[in-house]
Design a protein around this motif. Sequence first.
Motif, PDB file in Angstrom:
ATOM      1  N   ARG A 187       0.855  -1.193   0.000  1.00 56.26           N
ATOM      2  CA  ARG A 187       0.000   0.000   0.000  1.00 56.26           C
ATOM      3  C   ARG A 187       0.888   1.239   0.000  1.00 56.26           C
ATOM      4  O   ARG A 187       1.755   1.385   0.851  1.00 56.26           O
ATOM      5  CB  ARG A 187      -0.852  -0.042   1.270  1.00 56.26           C
TER       6      ARG A 187
ATOM      7  N   MET B 111      -5.480  -7.204   8.667  1.00 55.29           N
ATOM      8  CA  MET B 111      -6.216  -5.946   8.760  1.00 55.29           C
ATOM      9  C   MET B 111      -7.114  -5.728   7.540  1.00 55.29           C
ATOM     10  O   MET B 111      -6.654  -5.793   6.401  1.00 55.29           O
ATOM     11  CB  MET B 111      -5.224  -4.774   8.834  1.00 55.29           C
TER      12      MET B 111
ATOM     13  N   ALA C 206      -8.806  -2.651   6.253  1.00 53.68           N
ATOM     14  CA  ALA C 206      -8.892  -1.204   6.498  1.00 53.68           C
ATOM     15  C   ALA C 206      -9.736  -0.549   5.398  1.00 53.68           C
ATOM     16  O   ALA C 206     -10.965  -0.582   5.461  1.00 53.68           O
ATOM     17  CB  ALA C 206      -7.478  -0.635   6.597  1.00 53.68           C
TER      18      ALA C 206
ATOM     19  N   GLY D 100      -5.568   5.940   6.515  1.00 55.02           N
ATOM     20  CA  GLY D 100      -5.909   4.560   6.155  1.00 55.02           C
ATOM     21  C   GLY D 100      -5.581   3.552   7.235  1.00 55.02           C
ATOM     22  O   GLY D 100      -5.524   2.349   6.967  1.00 55.02           O
ATOM     23  N   TYR D 101      -5.383   4.011   8.472  1.00 56.02           N
ATOM     24  CA  TYR D 101      -5.143   3.083   9.588  1.00 56.02           C
ATOM     25  C   TYR D 101      -6.432   2.864  10.374  1.00 56.02           C
ATOM     26  O   TYR D 101      -7.255   3.769  10.521  1.00 56.02           O
ATOM     27  CB  TYR D 101      -4.062   3.630  10.536  1.00 56.02           C
ATOM     28  N   ILE D 102      -6.552   1.651  10.903  1.00 53.59           N
ATOM     29  CA  ILE D 102      -7.713   1.312  11.718  1.00 53.59           C
ATOM     30  C   ILE D 102      -7.520   1.882  13.118  1.00 53.59           C
ATOM     31  O   ILE D 102      -6.429   1.797  13.695  1.00 53.59           O
ATOM     32  CB  ILE D 102      -7.884  -0.222  11.775  1.00 53.59           C
TER      33      ILE D 102
ATOM     34  N   GLY E  57      -1.678  -0.530  14.673  1.00 54.09           N
ATOM     35  CA  GLY E  57      -0.587   0.017  13.854  1.00 54.09           C
ATOM     36  C   GLY E  57      -0.437  -0.793  12.576  1.00 54.09           C
ATOM     37  O   GLY E  57      -1.391  -1.405  12.100  1.00 54.09           O
ATOM     38  N   ASP E  58       0.767  -0.764  12.025  1.00 51.82           N
ATOM     39  CA  ASP E  58       1.018  -1.494  10.778  1.00 51.82           C
ATOM     40  C   ASP E  58       1.356  -2.943  11.117  1.00 51.82           C
ATOM     41  O   ASP E  58       2.399  -3.234  11.710  1.00 51.82           O
ATOM     42  CB  ASP E  58       2.179  -0.836  10.027  1.00 51.82           C
ATOM     43  N   ALA E  59       0.442  -3.834  10.753  1.00 55.57           N
ATOM     44  CA  ALA E  59       0.599  -5.241  11.151  1.00 55.57           C
ATOM     45  C   ALA E  59       1.878  -5.841  10.575  1.00 55.57           C
ATOM     46  O   ALA E  59       2.610  -6.541  11.276  1.00 55.57           O
ATOM     47  CB  ALA E  59      -0.623  -6.038  10.704  1.00 55.57           C
ATOM     48  N   GLY E  60       2.170  -5.557   9.302  1.00 49.08           N
ATOM     49  CA  GLY E  60       3.380  -6.123   8.676  1.00 49.08           C
ATOM     50  C   GLY E  60       4.633  -5.649   9.393  1.00 49.08           C
ATOM     51  O   GLY E  60       5.534  -6.430   9.693  1.00 49.08           O
TER      52      GLY E  60
HETATM   53  N1  URA Z   1      -2.872  -2.070   7.522  1.00 49.75           N
HETATM   54  C1  URA Z   1      -2.295  -2.186   8.728  1.00 49.75           C
HETATM   55  O1  URA Z   1      -1.338  -2.916   8.896  1.00 49.75           O
HETATM   56  N2  URA Z   1      -2.809  -1.458   9.761  1.00 49.75           N
HETATM   57  C2  URA Z   1      -3.875  -0.660   9.620  1.00 49.75           C
HETATM   58  O2  URA Z   1      -4.303  -0.045  10.603  1.00 49.75           O
HETATM   59  C3  URA Z   1      -4.463  -0.557   8.342  1.00 49.75           C
HETATM   60  C4  URA Z   1      -3.945  -1.265   7.296  1.00 49.75           C
END
Ligand code: URA
Length: 212
Positions: A105, A134, A136, A193-195, A200-203
Amino acid sequence: MKLITEVNNPLVMDRITRLRDTRTAGREFRQFVKEITILMATAATRNLPVTDVEVETPLEVTTSGKLITEPGPCIISIMRAGNIMAETLRDLISEASIGFIGLARQAVTLEIDDYYTNLPNDIEDRYCIVVDPMLATGNSLCVALKKLIDAGVSQITVVNILACPEGIERITSEYPDVDIVVAKIDEALNEKGYILPGLGDAGDRVYGTDDH
Ligand code: URA
């Protein structure tokens, strides 16, 4: 429209709370993702096709359900964050294959860079379980679902740990036949674009990379 299932039981909630915590990192973070995936597996696999087979117990011969394995289901990992969920689910379904869809993304535009796809040749004959921690905006999931449907797949369950109402609305309106299983529906999507409250950013958190 298919059912959306929110698993949201006390054990799942406990692990989600730990994932949300900024102090949770590394092996611990990955372990909680695995545990949530195992706890979601019953709901995630409820539509897998089974057939009755004859089996001899120590007491008598009976018929009992067995997963259809020719071909077996395909777990689709939306890379990279989905990989750990895919490996965990596959440990529970040894007959499953894993397919990969690599989507990145863009940080500002939130557009999707579709960089890699590797699916079994007979994907159209398999029940597909798509995993991504996620849901989102739904942008990545829409790209992944379109690829699968274009490849002839007709039965799909999507499994997310956290989802927001905006993403769910997008998927259910564009892909009403897809079954969705989430651990927890969070409150909202922010302008980046974050939940929210999210994790946070899962990856980045699974792989220990920086938010970028
Ligand atoms: N992807 C993620 O890893 N975290 C989010 O909050 C949204 C998209």
